[in-house]
Scaffold this motif. Structure first.
Motif, PDB file in Angstrom:
ATOM      1  N   ILE A   1      -8.332  -1.237  16.719  1.00 50.89           N
ATOM      2  CA  ILE A   1      -6.894  -1.449  16.575  1.00 50.89           C
ATOM      3  C   ILE A   1      -6.164  -0.534  17.534  1.00 50.89           C
ATOM      4  CG2 ILE A   1      -6.868  -2.223  14.196  1.00 50.89           C
ATOM      5  CD1 ILE A   1      -6.040   0.720  13.528  1.00 50.89           C
TER       6      ILE A   1
ATOM      7  N   ALA B   1      -3.114   6.466   9.680  1.00 59.46           N
ATOM      8  CA  ALA B   1      -4.245   5.900  10.420  1.00 59.46           C
ATOM      9  C   ALA B   1      -5.075   5.006   9.507  1.00 59.46           C
ATOM     10  CB  ALA B   1      -5.100   7.024  10.985  1.00 59.46           C
ATOM     11  N   LEU B   2      -5.309   5.488   8.266  1.00 59.14           N
ATOM     12  CA  LEU B   2      -6.096   4.688   7.321  1.00 59.14           C
ATOM     13  C   LEU B   2      -5.351   3.404   6.976  1.00 59.14           C
ATOM     14  CD1 LEU B   2      -8.641   4.561   5.596  1.00 59.14           C
ATOM     15  CD2 LEU B   2      -7.394   5.703   3.774  1.00 59.14           C
TER      16      LEU B   2
ATOM     17  N   LEU C   1      -3.319   1.852  17.753  1.00 61.06           N
ATOM     18  CA  LEU C   1      -2.364   2.607  16.945  1.00 61.06           C
ATOM     19  C   LEU C   1      -1.014   2.531  17.639  1.00 61.06           C
ATOM     20  CD1 LEU C   1      -4.370   5.717  15.823  1.00 61.06           C
ATOM     21  CD2 LEU C   1      -3.539   3.837  14.440  1.00 61.06           C
TER      22      LEU C   1
ATOM     23  N   TYR D   1       0.726   3.615  -3.057  1.00 57.73           N
ATOM     24  CA  TYR D   1      -0.139   4.753  -2.722  1.00 57.73           C
ATOM     25  C   TYR D   1       0.456   5.509  -1.535  1.00 57.73           C
ATOM     26  CZ  TYR D   1      -3.223   2.091  -5.693  1.00 57.73           C
ATOM     27  OH  TYR D   1      -3.729   1.396  -6.744  1.00 57.73           O
TER      28      TYR D   1
ATOM     29  N   LEU E   1      -9.219   1.318  -4.613  1.00 58.95           N
ATOM     30  CA  LEU E   1      -7.948   1.852  -4.133  1.00 58.95           C
ATOM     31  C   LEU E   1      -7.261   2.726  -5.178  1.00 58.95           C
ATOM     32  CD1 LEU E   1      -5.791   1.845  -1.946  1.00 58.95           C
ATOM     33  CD2 LEU E   1      -4.954  -0.300  -2.851  1.00 58.95           C
TER      34      LEU E   1
ATOM     35  N   LEU F   1       0.831  -1.204   0.000  1.00 59.65           N
ATOM     36  CA  LEU F   1       0.000   0.000   0.000  1.00 59.65           C
ATOM     37  C   LEU F   1       0.863   1.250   0.000  1.00 59.65           C
ATOM     38  CD1 LEU F   1      -2.615  -1.187   2.602  1.00 59.65           C
ATOM     39  CD2 LEU F   1      -3.139  -0.550   0.266  1.00 59.65           C
TER      40      LEU F   1
ATOM     41  N   ARG G   1     -16.212   3.672   7.351  1.00 58.43           N
ATOM     42  CA  ARG G   1     -15.647   4.478   8.419  1.00 58.43           C
ATOM     43  C   ARG G   1     -16.407   5.794   8.569  1.00 58.43           C
ATOM     44  NH1 ARG G   1      -9.511   6.683   8.615  1.00 58.43           N
ATOM     45  NH2 ARG G   1     -10.219   7.745   6.751  1.00 58.43           N
TER      46      ARG G   1
ATOM     47  N   TRP H   1     -14.224   0.207   3.020  1.00 63.73           N
ATOM     48  CA  TRP H   1     -13.766   0.597   4.358  1.00 63.73           C
ATOM     49  C   TRP H   1     -13.893   2.101   4.568  1.00 63.73           C
ATOM     50  CZ3 TRP H   1     -13.037  -1.244   8.943  1.00 63.73           C
ATOM     51  CH2 TRP H   1     -12.393  -0.440   9.886  1.00 63.73           C
TER      52      TRP H   1
ATOM     53  N   LEU I   1      -1.692   7.786   1.154  1.00 64.52           N
ATOM     54  CA  LEU I   1      -2.640   7.364   2.192  1.00 64.52           C
ATOM     55  C   LEU I   1      -2.070   7.688   3.567  1.00 64.52           C
ATOM     56  CD1 LEU I   1      -3.713   3.877   0.829  1.00 64.52           C
ATOM     57  CD2 LEU I   1      -4.947   6.023   0.681  1.00 64.52           C
TER      58      LEU I   1
ATOM     59  N   ALA J   1      -3.514  -7.049  -0.188  1.00 66.61           N
ATOM     60  CA  ALA J   1      -3.429  -5.666   0.284  1.00 66.61           C
ATOM     61  C   ALA J   1      -3.967  -4.673  -0.730  1.00 66.61           C
ATOM     62  CB  ALA J   1      -1.989  -5.322   0.652  1.00 66.61           C
ATOM     63  N   LEU J   2      -3.674  -4.879  -2.000  1.00 68.79           N
ATOM     64  CA  LEU J   2      -4.046  -3.892  -3.015  1.00 68.79           C
ATOM     65  C   LEU J   2      -5.397  -4.200  -3.645  1.00 68.79           C
ATOM     66  CD1 LEU J   2      -0.617  -3.503  -4.801  1.00 68.79           C
ATOM     67  CD2 LEU J   2      -1.670  -1.923  -3.209  1.00 68.79           C
ATOM     68  N   ASP J   3      -6.176  -5.107  -3.036  1.00 66.26           N
ATOM     69  CA  ASP J   3      -7.432  -5.541  -3.637  1.00 66.26           C
ATOM     70  C   ASP J   3      -7.217  -5.984  -5.074  1.00 66.26           C
ATOM     71  OD1 ASP J   3     -10.085  -5.423  -2.195  1.00 66.26           O
ATOM     72  OD2 ASP J   3      -9.063  -3.636  -1.444  1.00 66.26           O
TER      73      ASP J   3
ATOM     74  N   ASP K   1     -14.204  -1.738  -4.047  1.00 68.23           N
ATOM     75  CA  ASP K   1     -13.348  -2.795  -3.502  1.00 68.23           C
ATOM     76  C   ASP K   1     -13.276  -2.611  -1.992  1.00 68.23           C
ATOM     77  OD1 ASP K   1     -11.597  -0.770  -3.013  1.00 68.23           O
ATOM     78  OD2 ASP K   1      -9.984  -1.524  -4.265  1.00 68.23           O
ATOM     79  N   THR K   2     -12.475  -3.443  -1.333  1.00 69.69           N
ATOM     80  CA  THR K   2     -12.543  -3.441   0.131  1.00 69.69           C
ATOM     81  C   THR K   2     -12.056  -2.116   0.717  1.00 69.69           C
ATOM     82  OG1 THR K   2     -10.349  -4.375   0.512  1.00 69.69           O
ATOM     83  CG2 THR K   2     -12.143  -5.921   0.171  1.00 69.69           C
TER      84      THR K   2
ATOM     85  N   LYS L   1      -7.896  -6.269   6.850  1.00 70.27           N
ATOM     86  CA  LYS L   1      -7.389  -7.330   5.957  1.00 70.27           C
ATOM     87  C   LYS L   1      -6.940  -8.527   6.785  1.00 70.27           C
ATOM     88  CE  LYS L   1      -7.045  -4.840   2.015  1.00 70.27           C
ATOM     89  NZ  LYS L   1      -7.589  -5.084   0.720  1.00 70.27           N
TER      90      LYS L   1
ATOM     91  N   GLU M   1      -3.282   1.763   8.846  1.00 70.36           N
ATOM     92  CA  GLU M   1      -3.410   0.836   9.974  1.00 70.36           C
ATOM     93  C   GLU M   1      -4.767   0.154   9.945  1.00 70.36           C
ATOM     94  OE1 GLU M   1      -1.285   0.103  12.465  1.00 70.36           O
ATOM     95  OE2 GLU M   1       0.338   1.511  12.009  1.00 70.36           O
ATOM     96  N   GLU M   2      -5.805   0.938   9.647  1.00 70.58           N
ATOM     97  CA  GLU M   2      -7.156   0.368   9.634  1.00 70.58           C
ATOM     98  C   GLU M   2      -7.308  -0.642   8.509  1.00 70.58           C
ATOM     99  OE1 GLU M   2      -9.384   4.326  11.423  1.00 70.58           O
ATOM    100  OE2 GLU M   2      -9.739   3.708   9.356  1.00 70.58           O
ATOM    101  N   ILE M   3      -6.775  -0.287   7.339  1.00 71.77           N
ATOM    102  CA  ILE M   3      -6.868  -1.216   6.207  1.00 71.77           C
ATOM    103  C   ILE M   3      -6.166  -2.517   6.560  1.00 71.77           C
ATOM    104  CG2 ILE M   3      -6.135  -1.623   3.838  1.00 71.77           C
ATOM    105  CD1 ILE M   3      -6.518   1.341   3.283  1.00 71.77           C
TER     106      ILE M   3
END
Lengths: 275, 370
Positions: free
Chosen positions: B95, A125-126, B97, A119, B27, A115, B65, B61, A122, A167-169, B56-57, A134, A128-130
């Protein structure tokens, strides 16, 4: 100008024509053809040393073939420059045999590597959430995310590897012996996971395996590698109708029959449940 | 084909604002959508995804969110996309952080504390390993048939004979440097002839053995750590144990013995070559002929200097070998550790050798071997 594509069928994701691979004197593949259709799980089987992994490595560009053409998503992958190759790489994910997780990074960081690479904008925080969802999607407990690969069991490493591959869909997923070294329960769970992710994410899966149960349980079609080429592609009943000694021995050997009976038993249970 | 993901705000009159997403929620075409969503203010009553081409996922997300924070329902997805969306929502969990770094002062304190603890831990482990090595030696002495003669002789060659070239070259050059520097300084007092005293005594007492120890730590100590560490990773050590072979006896004893036996020999050899190098310089630069040089050496270097060097050598050898083997045995988990442990083995060995050398210096002075 676009190069003429080998297959004009939009539903073919991977198209291999006349592939020749070899190491020195030893020829692994010769005149190998293979099509992988969109949205299918294609199982690739073959005896040890028939070049299943070499075929995968040629498709993903880790091994340059001696001859032949390979198209992925309708684009020729051989002899591409880096930027073009990167565009294709974004659209696939690969699970290597041992997981190939980066040992100095945690599971969560491993998932974030592709990711961040593709990218970089990004925010953390996003990311980490992704990574977190996953990890959970691949069936790992959330506590596994901050762990290092060395702290995981073999099965968990495979799942973490799968999380990174997804990870990258991606549209296309390569799995190299995903159930090797797993216990039967873990292997069955991994099969189920692969099938459900394939359905959810609409993946095309190129799956190398030795596991007959996997073939019966989740593969739409099976490609058989022998005599340096793909000797047959089809559903298992179609393959069984062929008169090739290796195929017969493979599917009708003691292990093959056991796998068939277990699948039949499962199917029976399933219908009973529905009834 | 891939329209960038976008959204617009539609006021639906009665129920407040509706956020309608368009384009590809994937993405690759997300762009700065997450940031723009963060900037949306006010209440949102509904999120409409019916105009979305693909999702996509990651897209799911990001929308989820936002919907969660605004407490707005998500509507309008195709069944297949809805399935994907539900799967992503199901995979949500809190999660942690990564923690924010503490203040630099606290960080420094904790680093120092960690380092001290690690140092004590290592010392403790090293002592334990030393004990285990002694026990292994004792066991081998009681059952001489378990002594691995071939392995030990092989180590003699690797540690001793193969090192002759590099240690010889190094000592020769150091001998020249000491003689040359000594001569320059002593010339100011017209005492050039004392260069021979300087050279003979320092090489035999200190430098020969110290430089050899450092070289052997770099050559063999590191190799021991890497070899044993790799064997630990590939489970060879475990395999040995299950077969009933003690790794201490099979791996550690031959290595320790080899270094303990080879270091005095190498140290003496190094001192000798150093003196030859210095002698050559005296001959060329100070016009002291070799015969005179050797005579002077015999007069000014007491035999105790040789003993001082030779007594220290086996102790240094034991430290180098034990540090190497100990660090190798500490390797766990991954390949990175092999590298780290190898480095630690060398640093530790050299450090301990120099510390002990200082103790020896005081000791020998006290007993009158000046």
């Amino acid at each position: 100008m676009t190069a003429p594509t080998l297959s004009h069928d939009d539903d073919v994701v991977i198209c291999v024509r006349g592939l020749k691979n070899g190491f020195g004197e030893q020829i692994v593949h010769e005149d190998l053809d293979l099509d992988v259709r969109r949205g299918e799980i294609l199982g690739v089987v073959g005896g040890s040393g028939t070049g299943k992994s070499v075929l995968m490595r040629s498709i993903i560009g880790l091994q340059t073939p001696i001859e032949g053409e390979i198209e992925v998503f309708g684009e020729n992958t051989i002899g591409r420059d880096e930027t073009e190759a990167t565009e294709i790489r974004k659209r696939w994910g690969i699970l290597f045999q041992g997981g190939a997780l980066f040992s100095t990074l945690t599971v969560s960081e491993n998932v974030q590597v592709p990711l961040k690479e593709y990218y970089p904008k990004l925010d953390q925080a996003l990311l980490e959430e992704i990574a977190a969802y996953k990890v959970v999607m691949t069936g790992l407990p959330p506590e596994a995310a901050p762990k290092f690969p060395a702290e995981l069991s073999g099965g968990m490493k495979k799942r973490a590897g799968l999380a990174r591959a997804l990870a990258l869909d991606p549209e296309l997923l390569f799995l190299d012996e995903p159930t090797a070294g797993l216990d039967p329960i873990g292997a069955a769970a991994f099969d189920e996971l692969t099938a459900s992710l394939q359905k959810t994410l609409g993946l095309t899966v190129f799956l190398i395996t030795h596991d007959l149960d996997t073939l019966y349980a989740i593969c739409d079609r099976v490609a058989v590698l022998a005599d340096r080429k793909v000797i047959a592609v089809g559903t298992i009943p179609e393959l069984l109708a062929l008169d090739h000694p290796w195929i017969q021995e493979y599917f009708n050997g003691p292990r093959g029959r056991a796998a068939v009976s277990s699948v039949k038993a499962n199917a029976g249970h399933a219908t009973e449940d529905r009834g | 084909m891939s329209a960038l993901a976008d959204f617009e705000r539609v006021d639906s009159g009665s129920g407040g604002a509706v956020l309608r997403f368009t384009g590809n929620l994937s993405l690759a075409s997300l762009g700065d959508l997450p940031d723009r969503l963060d900037a949306v203010e006010g209440d949102v009553s509904r999120i409409d995804l019916s105009q979305v081409e693909r999702i996509d996922t990651v897209g799911a997300w990001v929308v989820h969110r936002f919907a969660r924070d605004k407490e707005a329902p998500v509507e309008g997805l195709q069944p297949a996309s809805q399935h994907l969306f539900d799967q992503v929502v199901a995979a949500e969990h809190p999660i942690e952080l990564p923690r924010k770094p503490a203040s630099p002062f606290v960080h420094l304190l904790s680093e120092v504390g960690d380092a001290v603890l690690t140092a004590f831990h290592t010392l403790y482990g090293l002592l334990g390993f030393f004990g285990a090595t002694l026990i292994a030696f004792w066991n081998v002495a009681r059952h001489p048939s378990r002594f691995r003669f071939n392995a030990t002789v092989h180590r003699f060659e690797v540690v001793g004979v193969s090192a002759l070239g590099i240690i010889g070259l190094m000592s020769f050059l150091i001998g020249i440097v000491i003689a040359q520097q000594g001569a320059v300084q002593l010339r100011q007092f017209g005492a050039e002839v004392y260069t021979i005293n300087l050279l003979g005594r320092i090489t035999l007492r200190e430098l020969g053995i110290l430089m050899t120890a450092i070289m052997v730590a770099g050559r063999s100590g590191s190799a021991f750590a890497a070899q044993i560490g790799t064997m630990k990773l590939t489970e060879e050590i475990d395999a040995m144990r299950t077969i009933g072979v003690s790794p201490m006896e099979a791996l550690v004893v031959p290595r320790v013995l080899a270094v303990v036996m080879m270091l005095p020999l190498l140290g003496f050899y190094s001192a000798l070559i150093g003196i030859i190098g210095g002698g050559l310089l005296c001959w060329v630069q100070l016009d002291i002929p070799p015969v005179t040089f050797v005579q002077r050496i015999r007069e000014v270097v007491p035999l105790t200097d040789l003993w001082v060097g030779l007594v220290k050598a086996p102790v240094f050898g034991a430290i180098i070998a034990i540090a190497g083997c100990f660090q190798g045995m500490q390797v766990e988990a991954d390949a990175e550790q092999v590298g780290r442990r190898t480095t630690i083995a060398v640093v530790q060995a050299i450090f301990l050798v120099i510390v002990l050398d200082a103790f020896f210096a005081v000791f020998f002075t006290q007993v009158g071997w000046i």
